[in-house]
Scaffold this motif. Structure first.
Motif, PDB file in Angstrom:
ATOM      1  N   SER B 334     -47.191 -31.473   2.186  1.00 30.62           N
ATOM      2  CA  SER B 334     -46.954 -32.450   1.417  1.00 30.62           C
ATOM      3  C   SER B 334     -45.938 -32.559   0.520  1.00 30.62           C
ATOM      4  O   SER B 334     -45.956 -33.415  -0.820  1.00 30.62           O
ATOM      5  CB  SER B 334     -47.752 -34.040   0.878  1.00 30.62           C
ATOM      6  OG  SER B 334     -49.027 -33.913   2.417  1.00 30.62           O
ATOM      7  N   GLY B 335     -45.214 -31.482   0.519  1.00 30.73           N
ATOM      8  CA  GLY B 335     -44.060 -31.813  -0.792  1.00 30.73           C
ATOM      9  C   GLY B 335     -41.981 -31.729  -0.029  1.00 30.73           C
ATOM     10  O   GLY B 335     -41.258 -31.165  -1.146  1.00 30.73           O
ATOM     11  N   GLY B 336     -42.374 -32.036   0.871  1.00 31.49           N
ATOM     12  CA  GLY B 336     -40.940 -32.261   1.919  1.00 31.49           C
ATOM     13  C   GLY B 336     -41.127 -30.607   2.338  1.00 31.49           C
ATOM     14  O   GLY B 336     -41.524 -30.048   3.037  1.00 31.49           O
ATOM     15  N   THR B 337     -39.669 -30.365   2.500  1.00 27.98           N
ATOM     16  CA  THR B 337     -39.570 -29.155   3.315  1.00 27.98           C
ATOM     17  C   THR B 337     -38.118 -28.310   3.236  1.00 27.98           C
ATOM     18  O   THR B 337     -37.532 -28.423   2.329  1.00 27.98           O
ATOM     19  CB  THR B 337     -38.917 -29.610   4.873  1.00 27.98           C
ATOM     20  OG1 THR B 337     -37.403 -30.263   4.576  1.00 27.98           O
ATOM     21  CG2 THR B 337     -39.749 -30.458   5.573  1.00 27.98           C
ATOM     22  N   ILE B 338     -37.795 -27.220   3.253  1.00 25.79           N
ATOM     23  CA  ILE B 338     -37.000 -26.108   2.844  1.00 25.79           C
ATOM     24  C   ILE B 338     -36.284 -25.762   4.633  1.00 25.79           C
ATOM     25  O   ILE B 338     -36.513 -26.149   5.237  1.00 25.79           O
ATOM     26  CB  ILE B 338     -37.732 -24.865   3.089  1.00 25.79           C
ATOM     27  CG1 ILE B 338     -38.184 -24.764   1.366  1.00 25.79           C
ATOM     28  CG2 ILE B 338     -36.260 -23.923   2.676  1.00 25.79           C
ATOM     29  CD1 ILE B 338     -37.831 -23.197   1.056  1.00 25.79           C
ATOM     30  N   SER B 339     -34.249 -26.200   3.741  1.00 30.80           N
ATOM     31  CA  SER B 339     -33.754 -26.559   5.029  1.00 30.80           C
ATOM     32  C   SER B 339     -32.900 -25.050   5.678  1.00 30.80           C
ATOM     33  O   SER B 339     -32.833 -24.230   4.346  1.00 30.80           O
ATOM     34  CB  SER B 339     -32.571 -27.246   4.585  1.00 30.80           C
ATOM     35  OG  SER B 339     -31.723 -27.174   4.194  1.00 30.80           O
ATOM     36  N   PRO B 340     -32.736 -25.233   6.262  1.00 26.20           N
ATOM     37  CA  PRO B 340     -31.801 -23.279   6.916  1.00 26.20           C
ATOM     38  C   PRO B 340     -30.289 -23.397   6.609  1.00 26.20           C
ATOM     39  O   PRO B 340     -30.383 -22.524   5.599  1.00 26.20           O
ATOM     40  CB  PRO B 340     -31.432 -23.928   8.603  1.00 26.20           C
ATOM     41  CG  PRO B 340     -32.105 -24.369   8.764  1.00 26.20           C
ATOM     42  CD  PRO B 340     -32.979 -25.915   8.036  1.00 26.20           C
ATOM     43  N   ASP B 341     -29.977 -24.496   5.516  1.00 25.49           N
ATOM     44  CA  ASP B 341     -28.868 -24.678   5.034  1.00 25.49           C
ATOM     45  C   ASP B 341     -28.898 -23.838   3.690  1.00 25.49           C
ATOM     46  O   ASP B 341     -28.334 -23.675   2.991  1.00 25.49           O
ATOM     47  CB  ASP B 341     -28.049 -26.285   4.305  1.00 25.49           C
ATOM     48  CG  ASP B 341     -27.587 -26.556   5.804  1.00 25.49           C
ATOM     49  OD1 ASP B 341     -27.113 -26.329   6.575  1.00 25.49           O
ATOM     50  OD2 ASP B 341     -27.470 -28.065   5.515  1.00 25.49           O
ATOM     51  N   GLU B 342     -30.412 -24.631   2.856  1.00 30.30           N
ATOM     52  CA  GLU B 342     -30.323 -23.781   1.631  1.00 30.30           C
ATOM     53  C   GLU B 342     -30.915 -22.307   1.400  1.00 30.30           C
ATOM     54  O   GLU B 342     -30.455 -22.024   0.434  1.00 30.30           O
ATOM     55  CB  GLU B 342     -32.175 -24.527   1.190  1.00 30.30           C
ATOM     56  CG  GLU B 342     -32.134 -25.686   0.925  1.00 30.30           C
ATOM     57  CD  GLU B 342     -33.707 -27.052   0.026  1.00 30.30           C
ATOM     58  OE1 GLU B 342     -33.436 -25.272  -1.054  1.00 30.30           O
ATOM     59  OE2 GLU B 342     -33.925 -26.635   0.905  1.00 30.30           O
TER      60      GLU B 342
END
Lengths: 410, 410
Positions: B334-342
């Motif tokens: 529940s802390g958001g996501t990591i995106s491939p861009d990062e």
């Protein structure tokens, strides 16, 4: 008599209010960031609560309820008379409801989780966290064959348990008082901090401490234990709405009750021998084997101690006499005394015992000095300690542990 | 919009009251011997408080305040609408004073110690204490060179840590959410129980878990941290009487807030990278070396994991990307996501990472499935989990730990 006491307390409160020194600081027992309750240099407690629609808010501490006053914002503020140094249970009363103070941390005592406050003490250094080698307080569950259920306890392991991975250690079994539970010694008792500091200073040898719940052990089908042993069996009154009001008991003088002054006669001794109840069986059959199996323990009588406060001291009294070759060190804190009469035929106990320690607060007279003197005369290595200016409360027991720990396993 | 929500909630409460099933039982989170609060099979909470002189008592749970009713004895009783399965913070309001319920145990969350209640769940078996080999939750203090003070944390040691005294173990660093502290994962999170059960069932390998306070780490002279990092320095408003009302914040919807649904853009990523604050430095410079010195740890990257919930998940996101060769396993609950861009330029992170786990509650849409799919396409071993029928609350995070733990160190 009670009326006289209440009048005297009210007068003391009035007098104190007239002389309040305005150097209040947040209590060390407050929740992080909370300003109230506060304590001043006179050891008065100032509480505060926002209750805009309330018509009465009181601070309930030390057996006295102090009226608080409302300001224009609906915030109530009020002070107690000076309190003894050390830890006290307390609560707020809002329009007749006894509730925890939202500003304090919560402790288990007086048969409820509720507010507690630490009044700074001249000798607080011995229970202050310092940058010394640190042990740990370990929360565990274990299966009891006696209660046929999982039970809950705490284990203090000294720093050297981790740094010296082959060394084995002695064990002290340490019990709380009436209306308290297995959390008391580590939370308000500050056991881990006291021990880490004592060991770092070279004043105590490292040992393990095990702390359990001495009140809730029941054999299958057995009812909860009262002060004098298991209650008669049978259905308890059902908790229908309106019949079982919640909250701490209205007579809010936790910590003030305990064994009567100077207790030590034959009736008391008989009561003490029965105090263990199912807990005695759990300790002997489940806890000691569990501790000696799971931890690196020197598993013999010479390296096994038991101590307790108030009811836990009476349990220690009874359990160590009932199991005379199990423990070599015995500590009774505010739990009455053992008399020479009790030991006349206790050959095994006398042969096994290396230290018998009895203590109490200076404001409660339990005759521990006299009892120790009498026990020395029959060859017992008896010690006594009277905690200056404290009553039947945790400052007495913190100091008692500090004294007793220095006598153990040497 | 807010008004509409309140109207809907009030209507739901009215409707619910009309259909109450009278099979209420004391909550598992009650203080020993306390009958109230109770929960029924509809997952409604019934609270009770004796407050003879009060004119208004309310049950404040899930962001809604439910009126309670007084009987002839001055005892107030009332019910909430049905709640989600699992753990919720709540409080009572007595004539405008927000106070803990004297019947419940107390937990730290919503920036206060206060009442919590566990609503029985269909899957509660996985966090129920069982007679399996037991680890321990160890309370410790340690010195931080960054804050120049003693800090407080908890260590879970698996049963085998004690029974197999030469074995070394991997470590998971596990963090709480906003308004919570180092006690959250072991108390309401039930970390020790979940792990003991998983290990006994052969579903997880034994590992150590370290839990700290991710909010209170301050360099000397630094002010408390806000959600987005350290606040501007300067004196805080003084806590004069009447200015700082005590008690939980009136908007009583703890657990409902957190990162916004579907967060994962560049701004979010930048914020996450700054979330560690002084805690990041404490973790890297003090905590990890302390854990690896004091415990039998496999002290390499492949045996080091970090996870957290909500704010702790954002800290995990930032800290593991800022320290790309320190942790091999990453869990964001529940802390958001990591995106491939990062991760485009994060070569070290990609080379080091073995599992990247993202989860959330079914009632909060954080796009974890989509994010995991996108990350898999760039070669990350990404996993996602959506907790059925739960919101931004502890049931989501208990289940997340249960899922994540099974992926670690295999």
């Amino acid at each position: 008599m009670k009326q006289l006491f209440l009048m005297a307390a009210a007068f003391a409160a009035m007098t104190a209010t007239a002389q309040v020194t305005e150097d209040f600081k947040p209590a060390s027992t407050n929740q992080e960031g909370k300003q109230y309750p506060m304590v001043n240099s006179q050891r008065m407690v100032r509480a505060q609560l926002k209750a805009p629609e309330a018509t009465s808010v009181k601070l309930d501490i030390g057996g006295v309820k102090y009226d608080m006053k409302k300001d224009a914002e609906g915030v109530w503020t009020g002070e107690s008379a000076p309190q003894d140094e050390g830890f006290h249970y307390y609560q707020l009363e809002v329009d007749g409801a006894s509730v925890p103070d939202p500003g304090s941390k919560y402790y288990y005592g007086a048969s409820r989780w509720g507010s507690g406050i630490d009044i700074p003490a001249a000798d607080e250094d011995f229970y202050t966290v310092k940058n010394v080698p640190q042990g740990s307080i370990n929360e565990i569950y274990y299966y009891s064959t006696v209660t046929q259920s999982m039970r809950h306890g705490y284990v203090y392991l000294p720093a050297e348990y981790y740094s010296n991975p082959t060394k084995k250690f002695p064990v002290l079994y340490l019990q709380h008082g009436m209306g308290e539970n297995e959390t008391g010694w580590s939370a308000q008792g500050k056991t881990g901090i006291i021990m880490d500091n004592l060991i770092a200073a070279g004043k105590a040898v490292p040992f393990i401490i095990y702390m359990d719940n001495g009140l809730n052990a029941r054999r299958p089908g057995e009812q909860p234990m009262g002060f004098g042993g298991p209650r008669p069996q049978g259905p308890r009154p059902q908790g229908a709405p309106g019949q079982r009001p919640q909250g701490p008991r209205p007579q809010g003088a936790p910590g003030q009750r305990g064994p009567r002054p100077g207790m030590g006669g034959a009736g008391f001794a008989q009561m003490a021998r029965r105090m263990g109840g199912a807990f005695e069986e759990v300790l002997i059959k489940d806890i000691i084997p569990m501790v000696e199996k799971n931890y690196r323990v020197i598993a013999d009588t010479e390296h096994r101690a038991m101590a307790g406060l108030s009811m836990g001291g009476m349990q220690t009294h009874g359990i160590t006499l009932n199991n005379p070759t199990t423990f070599s060190y015995v500590g009774i804190f505010s739990g009455g005394t053992i008399s020479p009469d009790e030991l006349t035929d206790a050959k095994d106990f006398k042969a096994t015992n290396k230290v018998l320690f009895m203590s109490c607060g200076g404001k409660e007279n339990m005759g521990v000095d006299e009892a120790a003197k009498a026990l020395k005369e029959i060859g017992i290595n008896a010690h006594s300690y009277v905690s200056p200016e404290t009553a039947h409360e945790w400052q007495t027991w913190r100091r008692s542990l500090y004294q007793f720990a220095q006598l153990l396993f040497k």
